[in-house]
Motif scaffolding. Structure first.
Motif, PDB file in Angstrom:
ATOM      1  N   ALA A 136       1.073  -1.310  -0.060  1.00 34.19           N
ATOM      2  CA  ALA A 136       0.118   0.360  -0.097  1.00 34.19           C
ATOM      3  C   ALA A 136       0.561   1.171   0.029  1.00 34.19           C
ATOM      4  CB  ALA A 136      -1.130  -0.280   1.042  1.00 34.19           C
ATOM      5  N   SER A 137       0.058   2.133  -1.190  1.00 30.35           N
ATOM      6  CA  SER A 137       1.043   3.132  -0.835  1.00 30.35           C
ATOM      7  C   SER A 137       0.732   4.067   0.374  1.00 30.35           C
ATOM      8  CB  SER A 137       0.529   3.924  -1.740  1.00 30.35           C
ATOM      9  OG  SER A 137      -0.259   4.929  -2.295  1.00 30.35           O
ATOM     10  N   VAL A 138       1.202   5.755   0.928  1.00 31.43           N
ATOM     11  CA  VAL A 138       1.401   6.326   1.861  1.00 31.43           C
ATOM     12  C   VAL A 138      -0.104   7.223   1.437  1.00 31.43           C
ATOM     13  CG1 VAL A 138       1.441   8.583   3.057  1.00 31.43           C
ATOM     14  CG2 VAL A 138       3.585   6.842   2.332  1.00 31.43           C
ATOM     15  N   ARG A 139      -0.486   6.992   0.043  1.00 30.64           N
ATOM     16  CA  ARG A 139      -1.829   7.278   0.171  1.00 30.64           C
ATOM     17  C   ARG A 139      -3.059   6.769   0.033  1.00 30.64           C
ATOM     18  NH1 ARG A 139      -3.296  10.503  -6.115  1.00 30.64           N
ATOM     19  NH2 ARG A 139      -4.890  12.311  -4.968  1.00 30.64           N
ATOM     20  N   ASP A 140      -2.795   5.477  -0.414  1.00 30.99           N
ATOM     21  CA  ASP A 140      -3.733   4.351   0.617  1.00 30.99           C
ATOM     22  C   ASP A 140      -3.930   3.807   1.879  1.00 30.99           C
ATOM     23  OD1 ASP A 140      -4.482   3.938  -2.943  1.00 30.99           O
ATOM     24  OD2 ASP A 140      -2.709   2.360  -2.090  1.00 30.99           O
ATOM     25  N   SER A 141      -3.282   4.105   2.579  1.00 27.36           N
ATOM     26  CA  SER A 141      -3.032   3.909   3.976  1.00 27.36           C
ATOM     27  C   SER A 141      -3.458   5.584   4.898  1.00 27.36           C
ATOM     28  CB  SER A 141      -1.316   3.945   4.392  1.00 27.36           C
ATOM     29  OG  SER A 141      -0.516   2.957   3.711  1.00 27.36           O
ATOM     30  N   ALA A 142      -3.986   6.215   3.964  1.00 29.28           N
ATOM     31  CA  ALA A 142      -4.983   6.954   3.823  1.00 29.28           C
ATOM     32  C   ALA A 142      -6.155   6.705   5.126  1.00 29.28           C
ATOM     33  CB  ALA A 142      -5.123   8.508   3.989  1.00 29.28           C
ATOM     34  N   ILE A 143      -6.374   7.506   6.833  1.00 29.73           N
ATOM     35  CA  ILE A 143      -8.045   7.261   7.141  1.00 29.73           C
ATOM     36  C   ILE A 143      -8.585   7.264   6.911  1.00 29.73           C
ATOM     37  CG2 ILE A 143      -6.529   5.743   9.127  1.00 29.73           C
ATOM     38  CD1 ILE A 143      -6.732   7.920  10.461  1.00 29.73           C
ATOM     39  N   ARG A 144      -8.212   9.052   5.835  1.00 24.00           N
ATOM     40  CA  ARG A 144      -9.119   9.994   5.851  1.00 24.00           C
ATOM     41  C   ARG A 144      -8.993  11.235   5.244  1.00 24.00           C
ATOM     42  NH1 ARG A 144     -13.459  14.327   9.522  1.00 24.00           N
ATOM     43  NH2 ARG A 144     -13.452  15.594   7.558  1.00 24.00           N
ATOM     44  N   SER A 145      -9.007  11.189   3.544  1.00 23.55           N
ATOM     45  CA  SER A 145      -8.766  12.870   3.093  1.00 23.55           C
ATOM     46  C   SER A 145     -10.308  13.452   2.372  1.00 23.55           C
ATOM     47  CB  SER A 145      -7.997  11.984   1.409  1.00 23.55           C
ATOM     48  OG  SER A 145      -9.371  11.150   0.510  1.00 23.55           O
ATOM     49  N   ALA A 146      -9.337  14.657   1.867  1.00 26.72           N
ATOM     50  CA  ALA A 146     -10.130  15.580   1.743  1.00 26.72           C
ATOM     51  C   ALA A 146      -9.258  16.770   0.772  1.00 26.72           C
ATOM     52  CB  ALA A 146     -10.449  16.252   2.812  1.00 26.72           C
ATOM     53  N   VAL A 147     -10.523  17.568  -0.489  1.00 29.33           N
ATOM     54  CA  VAL A 147      -8.961  18.291  -0.626  1.00 29.33           C
ATOM     55  C   VAL A 147      -9.643  19.737  -0.023  1.00 29.33           C
ATOM     56  CG1 VAL A 147      -9.964  19.621  -3.725  1.00 29.33           C
ATOM     57  CG2 VAL A 147      -9.572  16.882  -3.411  1.00 29.33           C
ATOM     58  N   VAL A 148      -8.777  20.174  -0.070  1.00 30.35           N
ATOM     59  CA  VAL A 148      -9.211  21.904   0.569  1.00 30.35           C
ATOM     60  C   VAL A 148      -8.936  23.047   0.131  1.00 30.35           C
ATOM     61  CG1 VAL A 148      -9.073  20.829   2.981  1.00 30.35           C
ATOM     62  CG2 VAL A 148      -6.953  21.815   1.436  1.00 30.35           C
ATOM     63  N   GLU A 149      -9.719  24.282  -0.955  1.00 32.12           N
ATOM     64  CA  GLU A 149      -9.772  25.393  -1.535  1.00 32.12           C
ATOM     65  C   GLU A 149      -9.514  25.879  -0.590  1.00 32.12           C
ATOM     66  OE1 GLU A 149     -11.499  24.990  -4.868  1.00 32.12           O
ATOM     67  OE2 GLU A 149     -11.568  23.265  -4.862  1.00 32.12           O
ATOM     68  N   LEU A 150      -8.451  27.062  -1.264  1.00 33.22           N
ATOM     69  CA  LEU A 150      -8.010  28.224  -1.513  1.00 33.22           C
ATOM     70  C   LEU A 150      -8.832  29.305  -0.607  1.00 33.22           C
ATOM     71  CD1 LEU A 150      -6.234  29.875  -0.712  1.00 33.22           C
ATOM     72  CD2 LEU A 150      -5.778  30.374  -2.918  1.00 33.22           C
ATOM     73  N   THR A 151      -9.137  29.475   0.964  1.00 36.40           N
ATOM     74  CA  THR A 151     -10.047  29.971   0.961  1.00 36.40           C
ATOM     75  C   THR A 151      -9.795  31.639   0.819  1.00 36.40           C
ATOM     76  OG1 THR A 151      -9.825  30.875   3.191  1.00 36.40           O
ATOM     77  CG2 THR A 151     -10.551  28.982   2.947  1.00 36.40           C
ATOM     78  N   GLY A 152      -8.584  32.649   0.564  1.00 32.43           N
ATOM     79  CA  GLY A 152      -8.309  33.970  -0.022  1.00 32.43           C
ATOM     80  C   GLY A 152      -8.388  34.537   1.089  1.00 32.43           C
ATOM     81  N   GLU A 153      -7.978  33.911   2.898  1.00 30.59           N
ATOM     82  CA  GLU A 153      -7.970  34.477   4.079  1.00 30.59           C
ATOM     83  C   GLU A 153      -6.434  33.716   4.570  1.00 30.59           C
ATOM     84  OE1 GLU A 153     -10.871  32.567   6.350  1.00 30.59           O
ATOM     85  OE2 GLU A 153     -12.248  33.841   5.599  1.00 30.59           O
ATOM     86  N   MET A 154      -6.157  34.650   5.021  1.00 27.97           N
ATOM     87  CA  MET A 154      -4.402  34.162   5.662  1.00 27.97           C
ATOM     88  C   MET A 154      -5.294  33.664   6.612  1.00 27.97           C
ATOM     89  SD  MET A 154      -2.512  34.727   4.095  1.00 27.97           S
ATOM     90  CE  MET A 154      -1.017  35.037   3.730  1.00 27.97           C
ATOM     91  N   GLY A 155      -4.191  32.457   7.908  1.00 28.48           N
ATOM     92  CA  GLY A 155      -4.795  32.269   8.834  1.00 28.48           C
ATOM     93  C   GLY A 155      -3.660  32.915   9.696  1.00 28.48           C
ATOM     94  N   ALA A 156      -4.221  32.048  11.299  1.00 27.63           N
ATOM     95  CA  ALA A 156      -3.248  32.806  11.941  1.00 27.63           C
ATOM     96  C   ALA A 156      -2.539  32.473  12.371  1.00 27.63           C
ATOM     97  CB  ALA A 156      -4.259  31.846  13.689  1.00 27.63           C
ATOM     98  N   SER A 157      -1.691  31.437  11.610  1.00 31.54           N
ATOM     99  CA  SER A 157       0.262  30.897  10.982  1.00 31.54           C
ATOM    100  C   SER A 157       0.500  32.415  10.910  1.00 31.54           C
ATOM    101  CB  SER A 157      -0.106  29.490  11.245  1.00 31.54           C
ATOM    102  OG  SER A 157      -0.252  29.767   9.431  1.00 31.54           O
TER     103      SER A 157
END
Length: 89
Positions: free
Chosen positions: A23-44
Motif C-alpha cells: 500500500a502507498s502512503v495515499r492508500d494508507s490514509a484513514i481520511r482525505s479531503a480536497v481543500v480549496e484556497l479561501t483567500g484568507e490568511m490563517g493565524a499561522s
C-alpha cells in the motif's frame, strides 16, 4: 513571482504503521479531503484552505501543514497530515 496553489489534498495517515505491505502512503490514509484556497490568511500567517470538514493553513512553498482542524477539532494524537499537490498529478 510564484503563485499560491488553489487546492490541495490533505491525507490523514497514522504516524506508525506496522506493515503497509504494497500500500502507498495515499492508500494508507484513514481520511482525505480536497481543500480549496479561501483567500484568507490563517493565524499561522499562511494561506488558509478549507473543504470537507478540514481547515488548514498550508505553507505553499514547502507544502507543510502549519495549522489544522478536522471537524472543528485538533488532529488526534498518532495521526499526521500530509499535503498532496493536485496540480502536480
Amino acid at each position: 513571482m510564484s503563485t499560491v496553489p488553489k487546492r490541495f489534498e490533505i491525507l490523514l495517515v497514522p504516524e506508525h504503521v506496522e506493515d503497509r505491505g504494497d500500500a502507498s502512503v495515499r492508500d494508507s490514509a484513514i481520511r482525505s479531503a480536497v481543500v480549496e484556497l479561501t483567500g484568507e490568511m490563517g493565524a499561522s500567517g499562511y494561506p488558509r484552505y478549507a473543504g470537507h470538514g478540514i481547515v488548514a493553513d498550508i505553507d505553499p512553498a514547502t507544502r507543510t501543514v502549519e495549522a489544522l482542524l478536522v471537524d472543528g477539532s485538533e488532529l488526534d494524537y498518532g495521526l499526521t497530515a500530509l499535503v498532496w499537490d493536485l496540480s502536480r498529478g
